[in-house]
Design an enzyme around this catalytic site. Structure first.
Site, PDB file in Angstrom:
ATOM      1  CE  LYS A 186       3.182   6.602   9.506  1.00 12.85           C
ATOM      2  NZ  LYS A 186       2.528   5.782  10.568  1.00 12.85           N
TER       3      LYS A 186
ATOM      4  CB  ALA B  69      -0.967   0.000   1.184  1.00  9.46           C
TER       5      ALA B  69
ATOM      6  CG  HIS C 158       5.989   2.882   1.573  1.00  5.10           C
ATOM      7  ND1 HIS C 158       4.638   3.082   1.534  1.00  5.10           N
ATOM      8  CD2 HIS C 158       6.227   2.131   2.674  1.00  5.10           C
ATOM      9  CE1 HIS C 158       4.069   2.467   2.553  1.00  5.10           C
ATOM     10  NE2 HIS C 158       5.016   1.897   3.272  1.00  5.10           N
TER      11      HIS C 158
END
Ligand code: PAF
Length: 279
Positions: free
Chosen positions: A149, A32, A37
């Protein structure tokens, strides 16, 4: 981009690259994919000759079966994004390629396992270390790239690398945010328009804290941050902590590196975010 689904074919291919002296950069993911990313991939491409991304929704790190079931798996668009970003290799195994039946794993990573995220997601970091160990063993990367994160995850993986003397250099890459401040996450797609608006309280509070941060009143600033989040409708605070960036123990005036970490639920979606206050 070369796509592999088996360990055997991937390791044979990587062996050739290693023999040719190529430096291998690795970006493990749950798929996803979003810009966050792709920013990890960009870092890998900057430092390494060959970049490999893995997409594997690892069942052992999900402590909630419903969360695992609803985890987004848009593999066709993920492949397209990786192709466009110039990724060299994708490893996309099935669960039975990665795990034998009834496999056991336990790595003593000390307190890091039980603090903060560990309290709310028991067993999560055992699953993370289990799969990252397997992936490192298959890919044998020179460098591996993870997002800030998941700050605690980075510390956990760093601890595993230290404990097991794994020959890989870990790199923590900055959080990527949407223009309105929301930290990019694969889970954001579960937020309704209204929930997404409420979720902005995380980045707003973290930025407010950074602006007002002063080591002499950590307790009152933490308290004020909690009040701001609790005042936001639809947001259920799990924790807001200002901690030592290495040990994750509460920070005080003597603490050198300081980070604020937060976790909330917005509707049924769990979100985490953080900000480095003192580097
Ligand atoms: O951060 C993630 O996406 C996952 O926890 C990781 C590191 C790919 C392990 O499954």
């Amino acid at each position: 981009m070369e796509i592999f689904t088996t360990k055997k074919n991937l390791t044979e291919y990587l062996e050739q690259l290693r023999k040719a002296g190529k430096k291998i950069g690795f970006v493990p993911t749950l798929g996803a994919l979003h810009q966050g990313h792709l920013s990890l991939l960009a870092q890998s491409q900057q430092y390494c000759d060959v970049s490999i991304c893995s997409i594997f929704v690892n069942p052992t790190q999900f402590n909630d079966p419903k969360d695992l079931e609803k985890y987004p798996r848009p593999i066709a668009s993920d492949i397209e994004k990786l192709e466009q970003a110039g990724c060299d290799i994708l490893f996309n195994p099935e669960v039975n390629e990665m795990y034998a039946a009834n496999e056991q794993w336990h790595l003593d990573i000390g307190e890091l396992e039980h603090l903060l995220e560990g309290k709310f997601r028991p067993g999560h970091y055992q699953g993370v270390t289990q799969v990252v160990f397997k992936l490192f063993d298959i890919v044998k990367p020179d460098m591996a790239f993870f997002g800030q994160k998941d700050y605690q995850q980075f510390l956990v993986i760093q601890k595993m690398v230290e404990l097991l003397h794994l020959p890989v250099k870990l790199v923590m890459c900055p959080i990527l945010r949407e223009p309105d401040g929301l930290a990019m996450s694969s889970r954001n797609i579960h937020l309704s328009v209204e929930e997404r608006r409420h979720a902005l309280v995380l980045s707003k509070t973290l930025n407010w804290l950074k602006q007002h941060f002063n080591k002499s009143n950590i307790a009152s600033l933490t308290n004020a941050s909690e009040v701001m989040i609790n005042a936001e409708p639809g947001v259920q605070l799990e924790y807001f902590e200002v901690v030592d960036g290495d040990s994750l123990h509460s920070a005080d005036q003597q603490t050198k590196s300081i980070v604020a970490l937060v976790a909330v639920k917005v509707g049924n979606t769990r979100l985490i975010d953080n900000i480095i206050l003192v580097d």
